[in-house]
Design an enzyme around this catalytic site. Structure first.
Site, PDB file in Angstrom:
ATOM      1  N   TYR A  16     -21.830  45.584   9.730  1.00 40.22           N
ATOM      2  CA  TYR A  16     -23.165  45.206   9.260  1.00 40.22           C
ATOM      3  C   TYR A  16     -23.686  43.929   9.927  1.00 40.22           C
ATOM      4  CZ  TYR A  16     -22.413  48.478   5.398  1.00 40.22           C
ATOM      5  OH  TYR A  16     -22.186  49.603   4.646  1.00 40.22           O
ATOM      6  N   HIS A  21     -30.639  43.963   7.688  1.00 39.69           N
ATOM      7  CA  HIS A  21     -30.378  43.533   6.309  1.00 39.69           C
ATOM      8  C   HIS A  21     -29.562  42.239   6.269  1.00 39.69           C
ATOM      9  CE1 HIS A  21     -31.401  44.840   2.399  1.00 39.69           C
ATOM     10  NE2 HIS A  21     -30.333  45.531   2.080  1.00 39.69           N
ATOM     11  N   TYR A  66     -21.550  43.424  -1.779  1.00 38.90           N
ATOM     12  CA  TYR A  66     -22.686  44.063  -1.118  1.00 38.90           C
ATOM     13  C   TYR A  66     -23.971  43.448  -1.632  1.00 38.90           C
ATOM     14  CZ  TYR A  66     -19.620  47.182   1.296  1.00 38.90           C
ATOM     15  OH  TYR A  66     -18.651  47.660   2.131  1.00 38.90           O
ATOM     16  N   ASN A  68     -26.663  44.276  -3.161  1.00 40.23           N
ATOM     17  CA  ASN A  68     -27.206  44.475  -4.510  1.00 40.23           C
ATOM     18  C   ASN A  68     -26.377  43.828  -5.611  1.00 40.23           C
ATOM     19  OD1 ASN A  68     -25.130  46.301  -4.203  1.00 40.23           O
ATOM     20  ND2 ASN A  68     -26.160  47.988  -5.221  1.00 40.23           N
ATOM     21  N   ASN A 114     -33.193  44.341  -2.945  1.00 45.27           N
ATOM     22  CA  ASN A 114     -32.172  44.455  -3.989  1.00 45.27           C
ATOM     23  C   ASN A 114     -31.309  43.219  -4.187  1.00 45.27           C
ATOM     24  OD1 ASN A 114     -32.901  47.019  -4.887  1.00 45.27           O
ATOM     25  ND2 ASN A 114     -31.712  48.010  -3.273  1.00 45.27           N
TER      26      ASN A 114
END
EC number: 3.1.1.29
Length: 186
Positions: A16, A21, A66, A68, A114
């Protein structure tokens, strides 16, 4: 000495690391590079560097949950280190802001992001200072696929100055009037 919690949002793991993000993580990495700091402290499912900056104790952080679930880390850090919410600054990606633009806000809704949504819910307030890093959006892609995709090579030229500007804004906000910093960087 006043204490600050500066949190960049993203998802953990090398797969990631270069995704849209993870713009918040990228800003924290930029700050750490600039100040020669290392995210080598671990607590509450997060990594952080602690330093003195502008006569304040500052924690630069990346949750290792993560996106959220970012609020769990943030709420525990605030409580454990007795940091007031007014000294929390959250840095994250924003699809509703043009690629390469940063926007500072003192409060507001999550805008559907989120990570900040979870932080707002757990802290029970929308009065959270934030730096939003514009990643733009692709009208032809699903939102979740878009935010989890890597920046294209031609986009890196646009996003890198925004990452640097976001880092400078975060540093300038430490121990300073946030309205003044917003006026300068917005």
């Amino acid at each position: 000495m006043e204490k600050y919690l500066i949190v960049g949002l993203g998802n953990p793991g090398s797969n990631y690391a270069k995704t849209r993000h993870n713009a918040g993580f990228m800003v924290i990495n930029e700050i750490c590079n600039k100040l020669n700091l290392f995210l080598d402290n671990s607590k509450f499912n997060g990594m952080f560097a602690k330093t003195i900056y502008n006569n304040c104790v500052v924690f630069f952080c990346q949750p290792t949950t993560y996106m959220n679930l970012s609020g769990e880390f943030v709420s525990k850090m605030l409580k454990f280190y007795d940091i007031p919410i007014k000294n929390l600054i959250v840095i994250y990606d924003d699809v509703d802001t043009k690629l390469g633009v940063i926007k500072l806000r003192k409060k507001g809704s999550s805008g559907g992001q989120n990570g900040i949504k979870n932080i707002i819910n757990l802290l029970k307030t929308e009065e959270i200072k934030r730096i939003r890093v514009g990643i733009g959006k692709d009208p032809h892609a699903k939102l979740d696929q878009y935010v989890l995709s890597n920046f294209k090579i031609d986009e890196l030229v646009i996003i890198k100055p925004a990452i640097i500007k976001g880092a400078l804004a975060a540093l300038e906000a430490i121990g300073e009037d946030f309205d003044k910093v917003m006026n300068k960087f917005n």
